[in-house]
Motif scaffolding. Structure first.
Motif, PDB file in Angstrom:
ATOM      1  N   ASN A  48       0.850  -1.176   0.000  1.00 56.93           N
ATOM      2  CA  ASN A  48       0.000   0.000   0.000  1.00 56.93           C
ATOM      3  C   ASN A  48       0.900   1.245   0.000  1.00 56.93           C
ATOM      4  O   ASN A  48       2.128   1.130   0.081  1.00 56.93           O
ATOM      5  N   TRP A  54       0.096  -5.782   1.007  1.00 56.61           N
ATOM      6  CA  TRP A  54      -1.175  -6.453   0.789  1.00 56.61           C
ATOM      7  C   TRP A  54      -0.950  -7.945   0.546  1.00 56.61           C
ATOM      8  O   TRP A  54      -1.755  -8.781   0.949  1.00 56.61           O
ATOM      9  N   THR A  82      -8.019  -4.952  -4.692  1.00 53.46           N
ATOM     10  CA  THR A  82      -7.144  -3.785  -4.606  1.00 53.46           C
ATOM     11  C   THR A  82      -6.507  -3.485  -5.956  1.00 53.46           C
ATOM     12  O   THR A  82      -6.448  -2.331  -6.392  1.00 53.46           O
TER      13      THR A  82
END
Length: 310
Positions: A48, A54, A82
């Motif tokens: 991130n 992640w 994401t």
């Protein structure tokens, strides 16, 4: 024959494909995607903006403008979602095809068995060979540990031949080998918890510090060039037969403040449990315990040098 295999149901594959697939991944991940080709895979991480991961993954080629990412199944949805927030701006798509299976193969005789099945072998760590509906990646330096990705819709014959040529073993045996090798993995309970250096990823070629910008790069690079990771990944053993959950905190000398975290854990074959732990360097000379437990952990370094930013 000392050759074993196991379906890795705790692992899965995401696929990213399209004209912008390489450019998209290059701007999102820690590894240099330009170095991934039909003969070479790369381990890496997806961070991130604060540099927290992640996901960790193994990235490999599935053909022209198509990549596969092997990662733990329990973080696949979060990772896909994401990625999807940013991939909409690229000529690329992300998908998860359940037909693809992840298998592990290991043992002194595994290479010769796989040579017969696949027709060729990788020649180095993270080297690849592929054919219709499969990709074989060498995981270790010695050539005794491999991961095999098979599209079961067209690779059923290969799966059957694998089952008749190698001895099936529990997936936990493969996971034990990875813990003993000091390879930490992101699990669902530790998503966005660790910087890459905390899991020794800078020592294991997960990060290319010369590739340029990617999400989280500023934080990861600053620690590399201007600082030092206060925590590193170690192997620990406990007398408790029930493995600790990933994310469990560790204290020093029964203090109330955490000095470490369990990354992965598994029941040990000889009793007790074995785990990978991220621990503060200044706490290694103290008695380390899982928070709330009395048993003192036995901590040892991984089987590679813990040099700064090697």
């Amino acid at each position: 024959m000392s050759a074993f295999y196991a379906p890795l149901n705790h692992e899965t594959l995401l696929q990213i494909h399209g004209p912008d697939a390489q450019t998209f991944l290059q701007g999102q991940t820690t590894c240099d995607v330009r170095q991934v080709n039909p003969q070479a895979a790369k381990p890496g991480a997806y961070c991130n903006p604060k540099g927290r991961m992640w996901a960790d993954f193994l990235l490999f080629s599935l053909g022209s403008e198509r990549y596969g990412l092997r990662l733990r199944a329990d973080i696949a949805d979060t990772t896909r979602d994401t990625f999807a927030k940013y991939i909409m701006f690229s000529k690329a798509e992300i998908e998860q095809d359940p037909a693809w299976q992840v298998l592990a193969c290991w043992g002194p005789d595994s290479a010769s068995a796989l040579l017969t099945l696949c027709g060729a072998l990788p020649d180095q760590q993270y080297g690849c060979v592929s054919g219709e509906g499969f990709c074989l990646v060498q995981i270790d330096r010695q050539g005794q540990q491999f991961e095999l990705y098979v599209n079961s819709s067209i690779g059923e014959d290969l799966l059957q031949s694998l089952a008749s040529s190698l001895n099936q073993a529990p997936a936990e045996q493969w996971q034990l080998l990875q813990i003993e090798a000091g390879i930490g993995r992101i699990e669902n309970s530790t998503v966005a918890s660790f910087l890459p250096q905390v899991l020794n990823y800078d020592l294991l070629s997960y990060i290319n510090f010369k590739k340029g910008c990617y999400t989280g790069q500023e934080v990861v690079a600053r620690l590399h060039y201007r600082g030092k990771s206060k925590r590193r990944l170690y192997i620990a053993k406990s007398n408790n037969n029930v493995p600790a959950k990933a994310g469990t905190e560790i204290n020093a000398d029964q203090g109330t403040q955490a000095c470490g975290t369990v990354v992965n854990a598994l029941a040990a074959p000889d009793g007790g449990s074995i785990m990978l732990v991220s621990v503060a360097e200044n706490a290694l000379d103290k008695s380390l315990r899982l928070m709330g437990e009395s048993d003192v952990l036995s901590v040892s370094p991984p089987p590679y040098p813990l040099e700064k930013d090697a």
